[in-house]
Design a protein around this motif. Structure first.
Motif, PDB file in Angstrom:
ATOM      1  N   PRO A   1       0.809  -1.221   0.000  1.00 17.08           N
ATOM      2  CA  PRO A   1       0.000   0.000   0.000  1.00 17.08           C
ATOM      3  C   PRO A   1       0.841   1.269   0.000  1.00 17.08           C
ATOM      4  O   PRO A   1       0.477   2.262  -0.630  1.00 17.08           O
ATOM      5  CB  PRO A   1      -0.816  -0.109   1.286  1.00 17.08           C
ATOM      6  CG  PRO A   1      -0.802  -1.535   1.643  1.00 17.08           C
ATOM      7  CD  PRO A   1       0.500  -2.075   1.155  1.00 17.08           C
TER       8      PRO A   1
ATOM      9  N   ARG B   1       1.945   1.981  -3.372  1.00 13.77           N
ATOM     10  CA  ARG B   1       0.812   2.369  -4.185  1.00 13.77           C
ATOM     11  C   ARG B   1       0.507   3.842  -4.014  1.00 13.77           C
ATOM     12  O   ARG B   1       0.210   4.548  -4.966  1.00 13.77           O
ATOM     13  CB  ARG B   1      -0.406   1.544  -3.754  1.00 13.77           C
ATOM     14  CG  ARG B   1      -0.909   0.684  -4.844  1.00 13.77           C
ATOM     15  CD  ARG B   1      -1.563  -0.487  -4.252  1.00 13.77           C
ATOM     16  NE  ARG B   1      -2.984  -0.285  -4.147  1.00 13.77           N
ATOM     17  CZ  ARG B   1      -3.859  -1.237  -4.439  1.00 13.77           C
ATOM     18  NH1 ARG B   1      -3.440  -2.387  -4.895  1.00 13.77           N
ATOM     19  NH2 ARG B   1      -5.109  -1.053  -4.284  1.00 13.77           N
ATOM     20  N   MET B   2       0.582   4.324  -2.764  1.00 13.72           N
ATOM     21  CA  MET B   2       0.289   5.734  -2.526  1.00 13.72           C
ATOM     22  C   MET B   2       1.290   6.609  -3.261  1.00 13.72           C
ATOM     23  O   MET B   2       0.930   7.630  -3.834  1.00 13.72           O
ATOM     24  CB  MET B   2       0.316   6.034  -1.026  1.00 13.72           C
ATOM     25  CG  MET B   2      -0.928   5.605  -0.272  1.00 13.72           C
ATOM     26  SD  MET B   2      -2.472   5.953  -1.100  1.00 13.72           S
ATOM     27  CE  MET B   2      -2.688   7.680  -0.722  1.00 13.72           C
TER      28      MET B   2
ATOM     29  N   LEU C   1       0.349   6.712  -6.828  1.00 11.35           N
ATOM     30  CA  LEU C   1      -0.819   7.551  -7.059  1.00 11.35           C
ATOM     31  C   LEU C   1      -0.438   9.023  -7.064  1.00 11.35           C
ATOM     32  O   LEU C   1      -0.991   9.813  -7.802  1.00 11.35           O
ATOM     33  CB  LEU C   1      -1.859   7.310  -5.972  1.00 11.35           C
ATOM     34  CG  LEU C   1      -2.786   6.147  -6.230  1.00 11.35           C
ATOM     35  CD1 LEU C   1      -3.764   6.013  -5.113  1.00 11.35           C
ATOM     36  CD2 LEU C   1      -3.523   6.355  -7.530  1.00 11.35           C
TER      37      LEU C   1
ATOM     38  N   LEU D   1       0.405  10.506 -10.202  1.00 13.08           N
ATOM     39  CA  LEU D   1      -0.676  10.902 -11.108  1.00 13.08           C
ATOM     40  C   LEU D   1      -0.730  12.412 -11.266  1.00 13.08           C
ATOM     41  O   LEU D   1      -1.286  12.923 -12.218  1.00 13.08           O
ATOM     42  CB  LEU D   1      -2.027  10.431 -10.569  1.00 13.08           C
ATOM     43  CG  LEU D   1      -2.387   9.000 -10.836  1.00 13.08           C
ATOM     44  CD1 LEU D   1      -3.744   8.722 -10.260  1.00 13.08           C
ATOM     45  CD2 LEU D   1      -2.391   8.720 -12.308  1.00 13.08           C
TER      46      LEU D   1
ATOM     47  N   LEU E   1       0.164  13.754 -14.461  1.00 20.03           N
ATOM     48  CA  LEU E   1      -0.815  13.790 -15.549  1.00 20.03           C
ATOM     49  C   LEU E   1      -1.707  15.024 -15.449  1.00 20.03           C
ATOM     50  O   LEU E   1      -2.392  15.376 -16.383  1.00 20.03           O
ATOM     51  CB  LEU E   1      -1.688  12.540 -15.478  1.00 20.03           C
ATOM     52  CG  LEU E   1      -1.447  11.495 -16.556  1.00 20.03           C
ATOM     53  CD1 LEU E   1      -2.215  10.244 -16.264  1.00 20.03           C
ATOM     54  CD2 LEU E   1      -1.826  12.037 -17.921  1.00 20.03           C
ATOM     55  N   ARG E   2      -1.719  15.648 -14.263  1.00 18.19           N
ATOM     56  CA  ARG E   2      -2.606  16.801 -14.086  1.00 18.19           C
ATOM     57  C   ARG E   2      -1.875  18.127 -14.244  1.00 18.19           C
ATOM     58  O   ARG E   2      -2.385  19.046 -14.859  1.00 18.19           O
ATOM     59  CB  ARG E   2      -3.243  16.758 -12.691  1.00 18.19           C
ATOM     60  CG  ARG E   2      -4.268  15.676 -12.505  1.00 18.19           C
ATOM     61  CD  ARG E   2      -5.261  16.065 -11.437  1.00 18.19           C
ATOM     62  NE  ARG E   2      -4.655  16.219 -10.135  1.00 18.19           N
ATOM     63  CZ  ARG E   2      -4.592  15.268  -9.219  1.00 18.19           C
ATOM     64  NH1 ARG E   2      -5.100  14.099  -9.482  1.00 18.19           N
ATOM     65  NH2 ARG E   2      -4.022  15.473  -8.056  1.00 18.19           N
TER      66      ARG E   2
ATOM     67  N   LYS F   1       4.073  13.692 -26.348  1.00 23.58           N
ATOM     68  CA  LYS F   1       4.298  12.809 -25.203  1.00 23.58           C
ATOM     69  C   LYS F   1       4.153  13.537 -23.865  1.00 23.58           C
ATOM     70  O   LYS F   1       3.724  12.946 -22.882  1.00 23.58           O
ATOM     71  CB  LYS F   1       5.702  12.198 -25.283  1.00 23.58           C
ATOM     72  CG  LYS F   1       5.852  11.173 -26.368  1.00 23.58           C
ATOM     73  CD  LYS F   1       5.381   9.819 -25.909  1.00 23.58           C
ATOM     74  CE  LYS F   1       5.588   8.797 -26.996  1.00 23.58           C
ATOM     75  NZ  LYS F   1       4.973   7.526 -26.699  1.00 23.58           N
TER      76      LYS F   1
ATOM     77  N   LEU G   1       0.465  16.911 -24.506  1.00 19.66           N
ATOM     78  CA  LEU G   1      -0.871  16.532 -24.977  1.00 19.66           C
ATOM     79  C   LEU G   1      -1.681  15.752 -23.941  1.00 19.66           C
ATOM     80  O   LEU G   1      -2.879  16.007 -23.802  1.00 19.66           O
ATOM     81  CB  LEU G   1      -0.755  15.755 -26.285  1.00 19.66           C
ATOM     82  CG  LEU G   1      -1.942  15.932 -27.225  1.00 19.66           C
ATOM     83  CD1 LEU G   1      -2.160  17.387 -27.560  1.00 19.66           C
ATOM     84  CD2 LEU G   1      -1.759  15.123 -28.497  1.00 19.66           C
ATOM     85  N   PRO G   2      -1.083  14.808 -23.176  1.00 18.56           N
ATOM     86  CA  PRO G   2      -1.891  14.132 -22.157  1.00 18.56           C
ATOM     87  C   PRO G   2      -2.539  15.099 -21.172  1.00 18.56           C
ATOM     88  O   PRO G   2      -3.691  14.933 -20.790  1.00 18.56           O
ATOM     89  CB  PRO G   2      -0.888  13.223 -21.457  1.00 18.56           C
ATOM     90  CG  PRO G   2       0.121  12.928 -22.473  1.00 18.56           C
ATOM     91  CD  PRO G   2       0.241  14.184 -23.291  1.00 18.56           C
TER      92      PRO G   2
ATOM     93  N   LYS H   1      -5.342  16.903 -22.787  1.00 19.07           N
ATOM     94  CA  LYS H   1      -6.474  15.987 -22.929  1.00 19.07           C
ATOM     95  C   LYS H   1      -7.165  15.786 -21.582  1.00 19.07           C
ATOM     96  O   LYS H   1      -8.378  15.663 -21.518  1.00 19.07           O
ATOM     97  CB  LYS H   1      -5.977  14.651 -23.478  1.00 19.07           C
ATOM     98  CG  LYS H   1      -7.050  13.617 -23.699  1.00 19.07           C
ATOM     99  CD  LYS H   1      -7.872  13.907 -24.930  1.00 19.07           C
ATOM    100  CE  LYS H   1      -8.955  12.874 -25.131  1.00 19.07           C
ATOM    101  NZ  LYS H   1      -9.894  13.251 -26.171  1.00 19.07           N
ATOM    102  N   PHE H   2      -6.372  15.779 -20.507  1.00 22.31           N
ATOM    103  CA  PHE H   2      -6.971  15.596 -19.189  1.00 22.31           C
ATOM    104  C   PHE H   2      -7.899  16.748 -18.857  1.00 22.31           C
ATOM    105  O   PHE H   2      -9.003  16.547 -18.355  1.00 22.31           O
ATOM    106  CB  PHE H   2      -5.889  15.467 -18.119  1.00 22.31           C
ATOM    107  CG  PHE H   2      -6.459  15.291 -16.742  1.00 22.31           C
ATOM    108  CD1 PHE H   2      -6.847  14.043 -16.300  1.00 22.31           C
ATOM    109  CD2 PHE H   2      -6.642  16.377 -15.900  1.00 22.31           C
ATOM    110  CE1 PHE H   2      -7.398  13.876 -15.050  1.00 22.31           C
ATOM    111  CE2 PHE H   2      -7.192  16.222 -14.650  1.00 22.31           C
ATOM    112  CZ  PHE H   2      -7.568  14.968 -14.223  1.00 22.31           C
ATOM    113  N   TRP H   3      -7.458  17.962 -19.149  1.00 20.55           N
ATOM    114  CA  TRP H   3      -8.273  19.129 -18.789  1.00 20.55           C
ATOM    115  C   TRP H   3      -9.362  19.405 -19.809  1.00 20.55           C
ATOM    116  O   TRP H   3     -10.329  20.102 -19.511  1.00 20.55           O
ATOM    117  CB  TRP H   3      -7.384  20.366 -18.596  1.00 20.55           C
ATOM    118  CG  TRP H   3      -6.586  20.255 -17.349  1.00 20.55           C
ATOM    119  CD1 TRP H   3      -5.247  20.033 -17.263  1.00 20.55           C
ATOM    120  CD2 TRP H   3      -7.063  20.297 -16.005  1.00 20.55           C
ATOM    121  NE1 TRP H   3      -4.867  19.928 -15.957  1.00 20.55           N
ATOM    122  CE2 TRP H   3      -5.958  20.098 -15.162  1.00 20.55           C
ATOM    123  CE3 TRP H   3      -8.318  20.486 -15.432  1.00 20.55           C
ATOM    124  CZ2 TRP H   3      -6.069  20.074 -13.777  1.00 20.55           C
ATOM    125  CZ3 TRP H   3      -8.431  20.451 -14.053  1.00 20.55           C
ATOM    126  CH2 TRP H   3      -7.322  20.264 -13.241  1.00 20.55           C
TER     127      TRP H   3
END
Lengths: 205, 315
Positions: free
Chosen positions: A4, A7-8, A11, A14, A17-18, A53, A56-57, A60-62
């Motif tokens: 865990p 995993r955090m 995360l 992520l 990506l934002r 690369k 663009l992600p 696309k997210f926003w």
């Protein structure tokens, strides 16, 4: 992945990506974006590739509703163009009635080159060849008039934590590498010594 | 040895529980030596305690050991907290962002169902018929007695190869270029199949019909209609992984597919309940190149700016 804690950390990644270059909300006039460049990076196709690369992600997210297509071909000498389609009238967009399968899509075999603008549409192009991805992004932001998205204080703190974690990881990695290198060197020396001893033994016989 | 700390703690206890504890002053003088002895016995030692206490400690140790052993009999798992779970539309938003610009033919949503299970027990394996099939390139071969209605049935249902001896010959002659990618067998042909000795050829390809894989049947027709558009899944290392949708699916389609699969797997687990105890721990949605998201069962996105419709545009 079970752990865990690990995993955090993942995360938190992520956030990548934002937030970062390319995190911007496009104005509602933009209907779609089309990128056209070559499969490989030589002859000035590195910038568009990096833009795709890295930036663009996030775009696309926003703006999940805006189709962003990447059409690549094997023609390295060809152009690298970005086409941005603007809706001219403020009227609501006519619903695209063709099924999704028949609509243009991203491809690696030059299947869907930039389509001509529909009526009441205007196209703005950006020449991406021999450009750095940052330069492409600034030109893109300027031509579209997108509003940048900034991370909230909480997210900023998290980003800082991720950065600290990476720094710590680098330090730890260096320590482990030093230890392993030392171990390997000693093993190598031992092996060499053993071989020499055997050679002497053979010579004595 | 009574350290000052222990003394203080015992004092504190005295002050809290006021009754039923004889104080030193109330003890008659002639009893004093024996009392002091009793008190000496009552001080705590590391391995001391009454027989009951020792028994309890032993029991505890045993339980601990058992739990430890149990842990290695099962595959490792972790129950995700609420903070690391996502609604379907949120997960789709991230995944579509991660897959931007990739040709939709080469990108699929995949799902992984984590199951708490022992390592050496029976595994979950079955077929599922998704409401929106991911891809459809099933070509079925049928082994059935020749010169019967069954051959006709198989041909009607769209089998690419059928028969008994002729099919065995075909398989033996060019094992690397078979016209089918699924093989089913009628119950009457099982002896012939076993006699033909095709296990060496078909086994490694995963085509050998057997009861275990649900590929031996009485009704060819029913099996074939069930198989077209059906995907097989199987639990490996405590997880079932399978493609669940095209990247161009809209949230509704994807949620239908996931629901169908999860319900069926839950049914499979229930059917195995008398043999082995399994639990569905979590459902993880991922894509070909994207990160994995543990789903919390919700559908709507958390961001008010985004609607489910936004997630169904061309990729």
């Amino acid at each position: 992945m079970v752990n865990p804690g690990k995993r955090m950390h993942i995360l938190k990644a992520l956030l990548e990506l934002r937030h970062g270059p390319g995190a911007a909300i496009l104005p509602p006039e933009i209907t779609r974006i089309h990128l056209d460049f070559a499969l490989r990076w030589n002859d000035g196709h590195m910038g568009p590739r990096k833009f795709w690369k890295t930036c663009l992600p996030r775009l696309k997210f926003w703006n999940p509703a805006v189709p962003m297509l990447v059409n690549r071909s094997t023609n390295q000498t060809g152009p690298a163009l970005m086409s941005i389609y603007f809706r001219q009238s403020a009227a609501k967009a006519t619903k695209n009635l063709t099924p999704l399968v028949q609509q243009p899509h991203s491809s690696t075999t030059n299947e869907c080159p930039a389509p001509p603008p529909e009526e009441e549409e205007r196209v703005v192009t950006i020449d991406m060849k021999h450009q750095h991805s940052d330069a492409i992004l600034t030109e893109f932001l300027q031509k579209t008039g997108a509003t940048l998205v900034h991370p909230t204080p909480d997210e900023q703190m998290e980003m800082q934590q991720v950065e600290e974690l990476q720094e710590k990881g680098a330090v730890d990695r260096a320590i482990v590498k030093k230890y392993l290198d030392e171990k390997r060197r000693e093993e190598k020396l031992l092996l060499q010594a053993r071989q020499e001893a055997e050679a002497i033994k053979l010579a004595n016989q | 040895m009574a350290t000052p700390k222990q003394c203080i703690s015992s004092l504190a206890r005295l002050s809290l529980t006021s009754t039923a504890r004889p104080t030193a002053t109330s003890i008659p003088r002639f009893l004093a030596p024996s009392i002091t002895q009793v008190q000496a016995q009552q001080t705590r030692y590391a391995g001391g305690g009454t027989a009951q206490m020792q028994a309890r400690a032993r029991e505890k140790e045993k339980l601990k050991k058992k739990r430890k052993q149990q842990r290695f009999k099962e595959y490792k798992f972790a129950v995700p907290s609420k903070a690391e779970q996502f609604s379907l539309c949120d997960a789709m938003r991230y995944l579509r962002a991660a897959e931007v610009g990739r040709p939709p033919t080469s990108v699929t949503y995949e799902v992984s169902l984590k199951i708490r299970t022992i390592k050496n027990g029976p595994v979950v394996r079955n077929r599922v018929r998704l409401p929106y099939p991911v891809k459809n390139d099933t070509r079925i071969g049928v082994i059935c007695p020749e010169n019967t209605n069954l051959v006709h049935d198989a041909r009607q249902a769209g089998a690419v190869a059928f028969g008994e001896a002729s099919l065995f010959k075909l398989i033996k002659e060019n094992p690397n270029n078979l016209p089918f990618n699924r093989l089913i067998c009628h119950q009457d042909s099982v002896p012939a199949l076993n006699k033909a000795g095709l296990g060496r050829i078909l086994g490694p390809k995963g085509l050998m019909p057997s009861l275990k894989t649900n590929t031996i049947t009485k009704s060819i027709k029913g099996m074939m209609t069930e198989m077209v558009g059906a995907e097989t899944y199987r639990e490996k290392i405590g997880a079932i992984r399978m493609p669940i949708g095209n990247i161009q699916f809209n949230p509704k389609q994807l949620s239908d597919n996931i629901k169908t699969l999860v319900m069926q797997v839950k049914g499979d687990i229930e059917a195995m309940e008398d043999r082995v105890n399994k639990d569905l721990i979590e459902v993880v949605l991922t894509s070909t190149n994207g990160p994995g998201f543990s789903l919390n069962g919700g559908f709507l996105p958390t961001d008010e700016m985004i609607e489910p419709d936004h997630l169904s545009t061309a990729m």
